[in-house]
Design an enzyme around this catalytic site. Structure first.
Site, PDB file in Angstrom:
ATOM      1  CG  HIS A  91      -1.923   1.140   1.101  1.00 13.17           C
ATOM      2  ND1 HIS A  91      -1.626   2.418   1.496  1.00 13.17           N
ATOM      3  CD2 HIS A  91      -3.165   1.182   0.576  1.00 13.17           C
ATOM      4  CE1 HIS A  91      -2.660   3.196   1.220  1.00 13.17           C
ATOM      5  NE2 HIS A  91      -3.611   2.465   0.662  1.00 13.17           N
ATOM      6  CD  GLU A 118      -5.282   1.164  -3.527  1.00 15.92           C
ATOM      7  OE1 GLU A 118      -6.334   0.621  -3.233  1.00 15.92           O
ATOM      8  OE2 GLU A 118      -4.618   1.842  -2.711  1.00 15.92           O
TER       9      GLU A 118
HETATM   10  P1  PGA Z   1      -9.417   6.076  -0.104  1.00 17.16           P
HETATM   11  O1  PGA Z   1      -8.278   4.996   0.233  1.00 17.16           O
HETATM   12  O2  PGA Z   1     -10.549   5.303  -0.734  1.00 17.16           O
HETATM   13  O3  PGA Z   1      -9.769   6.675   1.206  1.00 17.16           O
HETATM   14  O4  PGA Z   1      -8.813   7.045  -1.065  1.00 17.16           O
HETATM   15  C1  PGA Z   1      -7.960   4.041  -0.739  1.00 17.16           C
HETATM   16  C2  PGA Z   1      -6.772   3.224  -0.338  1.00 17.16           C
HETATM   17  O5  PGA Z   1      -5.876   3.748   0.344  1.00 17.16           O
HETATM   18  O6  PGA Z   1      -6.705   2.034  -0.683  1.00 17.16           O
END
Ligand code: PGA
Length: 271
Positions: free
Chosen positions: A97, A169
């Site tokens: 992440h 992401e």
């Molecule tokens: P968010 O987080 O939906 O609050 O932007 C997504 C993530 O960190 O996976």
């Protein structure tokens, strides 16, 4: 046909008592949604895992860790191993992440060790991939994604790749007001699927799930999950309350119903 998936990472939110309340609220909401064709997961903090495992037992929601170490045990103060996550009831583990990379200096070489350790333990890794704002503005997004993907999957046999969930992401789209646009997501997912095909073969590219995360909400999630190459939504803030996650699950379930429709001609049905 890839099964769609809807999941949430709670980050450092929801202790054990809150995890139990969340499960108690979510289960009746899920009963009203046709979520059968969708895999569901929540990723609680480590100390909430036993409570979450107990509270979600027998429900369609699987749980997972938000990180782990690559060794099974040893002198690694403050760390948690893959077998420990399995013992706590986890099916998944999130790796790479952006907040782990940014605040704790994790590298994709370490992520690769973790991917292999997770697989040995029988956990399904959810591997995050994403370019920074600087990479994006310098036109390096696709090169960065390629480097991250191939480093994370180094020495993983092709037949093991479809068990891994890739979470695109973009770092600049996490924790902000707007997600990436559907066109931008389509282009990046196409690059990732192309890389899978090139390095692991067409069947692997076809079977491996690539999901999107980054400021997904019930309002913007519909057009994203409707995209052909998007196999799930990975949600932070908008799913930290059970009602929010239920709305995301409903979106993904509706998309699954559409994507799974066999065209009438293929099914041999006369109009
Ligand atoms: P968010 O987080 O939906 O609050 O932007 C997504 C993530 O960190 O996976």
């Amino acid at each position: 046909m890839r099964r769609l998936i809807a999941g949430t990472g709670w980050k450092m939110n929801n202790g054990a008592a809150a995890a139990r309340r969340y499960a108690d609220e979510l289960k009746p909401l899920l009963a009203g949604i046709e979520h059968g064709p969708v895999d569901l997961y929540v990723l609680p903090p480590f100390t909430s895992l036993p409570a979450a495992a107990e509270a979600f037992a027998g429900s369609p929601v699987a749980i997972g860790g938000q990180n782990m170490h690559w060794q099974d045990s040893g002198n690694w103060t403050g760390e948690i191993s893959a077998p420990m996550l399995v013992e706590a009831g986890c099916r998944y583990v999130e790796l790479a992440h952006a907040e782990r990379l940014q605040h704790f200096g994790e590298t994709y070489a370490q992520v690769n060790l973790k991917v292999r350790a997770a697989r040995r333990a029988g956990l399904a890794p959810i591997v995050c991939l994403g370019e920074s704002a600087d990479d994006k503005s310098a036109g390096r997004a696709d090169a960065v994604l390629a480097e991250q993907l191939l480093t994370a999957l180094k020495d993983v046999p092709a037949e093991g790749v479809p068990e891994i969930i890739l979470a695109y992401e973009p770092r600049w789209a996490i924790g902000v007001a707007e997600s990436a646009t559907p066109d931008y997501i389509t282009a990046r997912h196409a690059v990732l699927r192309g890389l899978l095909g090139e390095h692991f073969g067409a069947a692997v590219a076809d079977q491996t799930r690539i999901i999107y995360g980054g400021s997904v909400t019930p309002e913007n999630g519909g057009p994203i999950i409707a995209l052909d190459d998007v196999d799930g939504l990975f949600v932070g803030r908008a799913a930290w309350q059970a009602a929010g996650f239920a709305r995301i699950v409903a979106l993904v379930a509706a998309a699954a119903a559409n994507k799974n429709k066999i065209p009438a001609q293929v099914a041999g049905i006369r109009p």
